[in-house]
Design an enzyme around this catalytic site. Sequence first.
Site, PDB file in Angstrom:
ATOM      1  CE  LYS A 120      -3.880   1.871   2.516  1.00  0.00           C
ATOM      2  NZ  LYS A 120      -4.517   2.078   4.433  1.00  0.00           N
ATOM      3  CB  SER A 196      -7.419   4.084   3.372  1.00  0.00           C
ATOM      4  OG  SER A 196      -6.871   3.591   4.067  1.00  0.00           O
ATOM      5  CB  SER A 220      -7.644   1.444   6.529  1.00  0.00           C
ATOM      6  OG  SER A 220      -8.166   2.747   6.219  1.00  0.00           O
TER       7      SER A 220
END
Length: 399
Positions: A120, A196, A220
């Site tokens: 990520k 996220s 997230s």
Amino acid sequence: VHGRTSRNRTPGPWASAADEPLRLRKGVAWFGRAAVLQVSGQQSRVSRMDFEDYRRHDAVGLAELVARREVGAGELLDTAMARMAEVNPKINAVTQAFADRARSEPAAHGPFSGVPFLLKDLGATLAGTPTTMGSRLFADNVAAADSALTAAYKAAGLSIFGKTNTPEFGLWPFTESEFLGVCRNPWDVSRTPGGSSGGAAAAVAAGIVPAAHASDGGGSIRTPASCCGLFGMKPSRGRVSFAPVGEGWAGASIQHAVTRSVRDSAALLDVACRPQPGDPYFLSPPERPFAEEAAREPGPLRIAVFAGAMQSASIDPEGAQAVRDTAKLCEELGHRVDEVQIPGDASAMQAAAGAVIAASIAASLDAEAERRGRPIEAGEIEAPTMATYKRGSGVAAAA
């Protein structure tokens, strides 16, 4: 969130011919705004595993194939890259790619040797690549060294070949930023993959990789896992080191992964749960590996179920039915299921969490302003982020 239609939706489900990569930097291909995929460096050789066979295996399964020499690490990487080239223009899950670098760094011998993997673009750093956090402000934020978690992933044999989409600073439960563009759900590109860690979840759900790095401060990991039909668990505070940073969001943000199988999640947590010098707090590794715990029969469990809504009068009927179906399945498996109410004032808890997050964002942006010698200006970060920054600046914890 599962049914939320993406704002900023482009006409039609696919990328337009006008979409272009954001930039190219020293062997790193950048993508964004549903951009057509480009791979940096020379054209790679085409020697890959059959995709359907690739997708039938989780990360542990692929590593077993490599260990038995039934497939090579290069073939797995080529398969992942080919799948990325096919689907990424439609979903914008992967925003940086560096396949040539991955090929030039032979995978270490470990439990995931040769398995393709994505980081990520927030939290974990990879030396020589930008960690943008989904923000144009940090477009040139090139990491000088690997973070502790990245080093652990490498030591386990994972082949890191790209980074995934995130909203600016991971603030939202959807993955849409002005800098990296809108990420879409591979099951239905009119819907969000959540956030996220939406880019990570979309990449796994689309079959680019069997597992991907993710992080979770307020849902997230769990929200994208729900939106994309994956397994997502937020580990306990102190389980995974944030070194060299210390902590994220005053300890609320925890790094881990989104996966297609429970055993992958357990095995990745075994790789990641390594306390580092300087950690402000830590949990000791378990007596038995998480992978062993996940494989054994648990016996009868007591399971609490909350079927209500946290912030509204009710939840979507489809979601409520899914909770009931899951509770019934658990009972049929021999577990005791009790419906419970969440104690405390949910609104007050949300306000307190919001203050902590805003203060953390303010502290980070103040540090960047001090580093460069001038304040953060309007237009350098998105308007909602600026509002969070201003809110956090008024919280004493930001000082």
